[in-house]
Design a protein around this motif. Structure first.
Motif, mmCIF file in Angstrom:
data_model
loop_
_atom_site.group_PDB
_atom_site.id
_atom_site.type_symbol
_atom_site.label_atom_id
_atom_site.label_comp_id
_atom_site.label_asym_id
_atom_site.label_seq_id
_atom_site.Cartn_x
_atom_site.Cartn_y
_atom_site.Cartn_z
ATOM 1 N N THR A 83 4.346 -3.573 -5.364
ATOM 2 C CA THR A 83 3.552 -2.370 -5.095
ATOM 3 C C THR A 83 2.548 -2.624 -3.979
ATOM 4 N N GLY A 84 1.857 -3.743 -4.052
ATOM 5 C CA GLY A 84 0.887 -4.094 -3.013
ATOM 6 C C GLY A 84 1.544 -4.275 -1.664
ATOM 7 N N CYS A 86 4.360 -2.847 -0.628
ATOM 8 C CA CYS A 86 4.770 -1.519 -0.143
ATOM 9 C C CYS A 86 3.578 -0.735 0.409
ATOM 10 N N GLU A 87 2.462 -0.770 -0.301
ATOM 11 C CA GLU A 87 1.267 -0.045 0.153
ATOM 12 C C GLU A 87 0.753 -0.611 1.474
ATOM 13 N N THR A 88 0.737 -1.919 1.584
ATOM 14 C CA THR A 88 0.269 -2.560 2.817
ATOM 15 C C THR A 88 1.215 -2.259 3.969
ATOM 16 N N GLU A 90 3.127 0.328 4.341
ATOM 17 C CA GLU A 90 2.950 1.725 4.737
ATOM 18 C C GLU A 90 1.689 1.910 5.581
ATOM 19 N N ARG A 91 0.584 1.300 5.179
ATOM 20 C CA ARG A 91 -0.655 1.425 5.957
ATOM 21 C C ARG A 91 -0.474 0.867 7.369
ATOM 22 N N ARG A 112 9.937 5.697 -0.173
ATOM 23 C CA ARG A 112 10.601 4.605 -0.889
ATOM 24 C C ARG A 112 11.631 5.187 -1.832
#
Length: 177
Positions: A83-84, A86-88, A90-91, A112
């Motif tokens: 999750t981390g 994927c979030e990173t 994307e940012r 995703r």
């Protein structure tokens, strides 16, 4: 403008755009108005079409599909790490400013779906060669952003293992991965 270019329907890709993709050398045709990038390890497609205004501008839709971290590791990846990551990713990947030659305003989309993350951009340009160059730059940007986000300590499978090896060779063997 040649007679054949004037005869193109609004829905068809003008010959000047097809030539720009052919001359660029980083793409191969994948159907009417669609090209795939040949310079990335990921699935990257560019769709080109005239704008509805029929003003000579071309809309380029760029989509790059990359695997999630857990899809390319031999070992299990904890959900919190996935999750981390994927979030990173994307940012980082939506911060595309300054990558292209044209003056474009992007609203990237990141989706995703299971073990795949799709990154989509669109741009419009009257200069087909600059548009094709910018589409290629976006593909390269997504690949580079992905490689920057690879987490050390995991054993990776293809295509990431090959990307890491290439980065090490280009960096003199100390890519830190």
């Amino acid at each position: 403008m040649s007679e054949s270019e004037r005869e193109d329907d609004v829905d068809e890709v003008p010959g000047r755009v097809r030539r720009a993709f052919r001359d660029h050398g980083s793409f191969e045709p994948a159907g009417e108005g669609v090209w795939t990038a040949t310079t990335t390890a990921f699935d990257a497609a560019i769709e080109a079409e005239p704008t509805p205004e029929d003003d000579g501008r071309i809309r380029f839709s760029v989509t790059v599909r990359v695997p999630t971290l857990s899809a390319v590791t031999v070992d299990d990846v904890a959900d919190v790490v996935e999750t981390g990551w994927c979030e990173t990713f994307e940012r980082r990947v939506v911060d595309v400013g300054g990558v292209t030659r044209g003056d474009h305003s992007f609203e990237p989309r990141v989706d995703r779906d299971g073990e795949t993350v799709a990154v989509s951009f669109s741009l419009t340009d009257v200069n087909e060669r600059r548009g094709v160059d910018d589409a290629g730059a976006l593909v390269d940007f997504v690949e580079g952003t992905y490689v920057q986000g690879v987490i050390p300590g995991y054993e990776y499978t293809e295509p990431v293992e090959g990307l890491i090896s290439s980065a090490r060779r280009q960096g003199g063997g100390s890519a830190g991965l």
